[in-house]
Scaffold this motif. Sequence first.
Motif, mmCIF file in Angstrom:
data_model
loop_
_atom_site.group_PDB
_atom_site.id
_atom_site.type_symbol
_atom_site.label_atom_id
_atom_site.label_comp_id
_atom_site.label_asym_id
_atom_site.label_seq_id
_atom_site.Cartn_x
_atom_site.Cartn_y
_atom_site.Cartn_z
ATOM 1 N N GLU A 79 42.866 47.868 71.950
ATOM 2 C CA GLU A 79 43.856 47.819 73.027
ATOM 3 C C GLU A 79 43.994 46.405 73.583
ATOM 4 N N ALA A 83 47.377 44.219 73.493
ATOM 5 C CA ALA A 83 47.940 43.637 74.712
ATOM 6 C C ALA A 83 48.178 42.146 74.532
ATOM 7 N N ARG A 88 51.002 40.865 76.974
ATOM 8 C CA ARG A 88 50.690 41.506 78.250
ATOM 9 C C ARG A 88 49.401 40.928 78.814
ATOM 10 N N ASP A 90 45.889 41.044 80.206
ATOM 11 C CA ASP A 90 44.765 41.950 80.058
ATOM 12 C C ASP A 90 43.569 41.307 80.732
#
Length: 125
Positions: A79, A83, A88, A90
Amino acid sequence: MTETATLRRDIQALAAALEETRDQMEAGLTADLTGLDTRVAALCAEAQSAGGDAELAAALERLLPTLDAVAAALTRQRETLAAAAEGRHDPHSARQRASAAYGRGAPAAPGDLPPDPPATPSRQS
């Protein structure tokens, strides 16, 4: 050493390796899980062929929480990588980058150095 004793030792060795792998992964390091499925399957097959030894079965069952923890750490790493690939934010990967950078500061560029202090006039007698 009997076959059962050897198998118990192998299960204990796998348990220790899994715990170390889990600790490394939870610290953000990658782990080489190549052959883990084969190793676990071989131990299960050997335990089964040992005639249903309850002690061996219990030892294998004690591996389950550690295997689950390794799987969870692997999921978190996947994950985190997804990301990062998507751009994104993180916090986990940001924390890893900060930890990795701490103490390994890049050398300052010549233009980043403070100017030399002004020279103090010397007293001449």
